[in-house]
Scaffold this active site. Structure first.
Site, PDB file in Angstrom:
ATOM      1  N   ASP A   1       1.005  -1.373   0.051  1.00  0.00           N
ATOM      2  CA  ASP A   1      -0.001   0.198  -0.103  1.00  0.00           C
ATOM      3  C   ASP A   1       0.932   1.064   0.160  1.00  0.00           C
ATOM      4  O   ASP A   1       1.726   1.687   0.936  1.00  0.00           O
ATOM      5  CB  ASP A   1      -0.912  -0.101   1.373  1.00  0.00           C
ATOM      6  CG  ASP A   1      -1.929   1.312   1.337  1.00  0.00           C
ATOM      7  OD1 ASP A   1      -1.811   2.094   0.642  1.00  0.00           O
ATOM      8  OD2 ASP A   1      -2.669   1.105   2.432  1.00  0.00           O
TER       9      ASP A   1
ATOM     10  N   TYR B   1      -6.710  14.528  -9.119  1.00  0.00           N
ATOM     11  CA  TYR B   1      -5.616  13.897  -9.782  1.00  0.00           C
ATOM     12  C   TYR B   1      -4.818  14.836 -10.547  1.00  0.00           C
ATOM     13  O   TYR B   1      -3.605  14.762 -10.235  1.00  0.00           O
ATOM     14  CB  TYR B   1      -6.336  13.121 -11.047  1.00  0.00           C
ATOM     15  CG  TYR B   1      -5.483  12.441 -11.985  1.00  0.00           C
ATOM     16  CD1 TYR B   1      -4.595  11.404 -11.380  1.00  0.00           C
ATOM     17  CD2 TYR B   1      -5.672  12.693 -13.293  1.00  0.00           C
ATOM     18  CE1 TYR B   1      -3.884  10.569 -12.526  1.00  0.00           C
ATOM     19  CE2 TYR B   1      -4.781  12.072 -14.286  1.00  0.00           C
ATOM     20  CZ  TYR B   1      -3.712  11.081 -13.736  1.00  0.00           C
ATOM     21  OH  TYR B   1      -3.161  10.338 -14.711  1.00  0.00           O
TER      22      TYR B   1
HETATM   23  N1  SER Z   1      -6.272   9.267 -18.795  1.00  0.00           N
HETATM   24  C1  SER Z   1      -6.250  10.096 -17.704  1.00  0.00           C
HETATM   25  C2  SER Z   1      -7.496  10.481 -17.134  1.00  0.00           C
HETATM   26  O1  SER Z   1      -8.410  10.534 -17.916  1.00  0.00           O
HETATM   27  C3  SER Z   1      -5.553  11.384 -18.236  1.00  0.00           C
HETATM   28  O2  SER Z   1      -4.201  11.478 -17.698  1.00  0.00           O
HETATM   29  O3  SER Z   1      -7.797  10.632 -16.065  1.00  0.00           O
END
Ligand code: SER
Length: 331
Positions: A57, A146
């Site tokens: 992890d 992200y």
């Molecule tokens: N493929 C990824 C996403 O859509 C982009 O880095 O999050």
């Protein structure tokens, strides 16, 4: 801590993911000794030979440190991350996996003499207000957790390189397409045109037909990542590079699929949240520095990818009994 031995293995984190599977196969094919880790078990159809597989992890600093101390890798490909669409369903978990995970890997690398960490960054580091062609050094204003964690990962890695001499390199991948199911990315509409087109004969994309983002076929992505890892350090002028292949509109991808599979029906029903993410990303990436510094050159264009991919997706669909694609993609 003395540097590790020249024959030490390469460690891949997030090895069960979309990039990990193909990267492991590529490294094994080149005779590079490799050790894999992921929280998930090794995928049954992975067919990777004898790659040692460990459940680790990345959010657990002690576990990461103990594992790196035991394996003593020379190089780490750090792939473990939660992608953009799935990440928005649980930003807190995404922060921990992507941000704390990257910190834990860099710290373990620093403490245990790892020479190099290779990082997979993304077009999601960019945000609204971009020029038509996006270079390496435009301002980074991501709108997803992200993207935020990938920007921070790029900066943190560059800091470890400057401060501790850890050789940190990375690419900003476009949306990647391959014959494996992706894990909750916003670029997944492209793959699902192939996957659901072959599996059930139709697909309703969650974006507008004129949506245009940079995409890349996985073999070019893997070759790029490994070429960057192996490039002489003195040739590099930066830590993290844009890499690009092609930038089709979504309806151009549909047309490419239908040139080979004329019976497939593809239509469009934009989802506002995912469309907003797509509209905040680059339409076209400038990868001049990657081409100049380490010779990046993709081999596949859109139709070349379609020809290569369709038989592979057919085999994937025949071999697996995956849930409906929409279930996999939903954030
Ligand atoms: N493929 C990824 C996403 O859509 C982009 O880095 O999050």
């Amino acid at each position: 801590m003395p540097p590790v031995d020249a024959n030490a293995p390469t460690l891949v984190t997030g090895a069960a993911g979309q990039v990990g599977q193909d990267l492991l196969r590529h490294l094994v094919g080149r005779g590079i000794p490799v050790v894999a880790c992921d929280l998930r078990p090794e995928p049954p159809a992975a067919d990777l030979g004898h790659v040692p597989w460990h459940a680790v992890d990345v959010t657990d600093a002690e576990a990461v440190e103990a594992f790196v101390a035991k394996v003593r890798p020379r190089r780490i490909f750090h792939l473990a991350a939660i992608l953009s669409a799935r990440g928005e369903a649980n930003p807190q978990r995404t922060y921990t996996v992507n941000q704390t995970g990257t910190y834990n890997v860099l710290e373990a690398a620093r403490r245990h003499g790892v020479e190099q960490v290779v990082f997979t960054s993304t077009i999601a580091v960019f945000g609204p207000g971009l020029p038509e062609v996006v270079g390496d050094d435009v301002p980074l204003h991501p709108t997803t957790m992200y993207g935020v964690t990938k920007v921070a990962g790029e900066l943190l890695g560059a800091y470890y390189d400057r401060r501790y001499g850890l050789d940190f390199r990375g690419v900003r991948f476009p949306g990647l397409i391959s014959a494996s199911l992706p894990g909750g990315g916003t670029s997944d509409y492209a793959l699902f045109m192939y996957y659901d087109g072959i599996r059930v004969g139709h697909y309703t994309a969650f974006c507008r037909p004129d949506t245009k983002i940079p995409l890349m076929y996985m073999p070019d992505a893997i070759r790029g990542l490994v070429d960057l890892a192996l490039a002489p350090k003195e040739r590099l002028t930066r830590n993290v590079y844009n890499i690009a292949a092609f930038s089709p509109r979504a309806d151009e991808i549909a047309a490419s699929v239908r040139r080979l599979l004329p019976d497939v029906r593809i239509d469009f029903a934009p989802d506002p949240q995912r469309q907003a993410i797509l509209d905040s990303w680059p339409r076209v990436l400038d990868d001049t520095a990657a081409r100049r510094d380490w010779g990046f050159a993709p081999a596949f264009d859109l139709d070349g990818m379609t020809r290569d991919l369709v038989p592979k997706i057919r085999a994937l669909v025949a071999a697996t009994n995956e849930p409906a694609a929409a279930d996999v993609a939903a954030p």
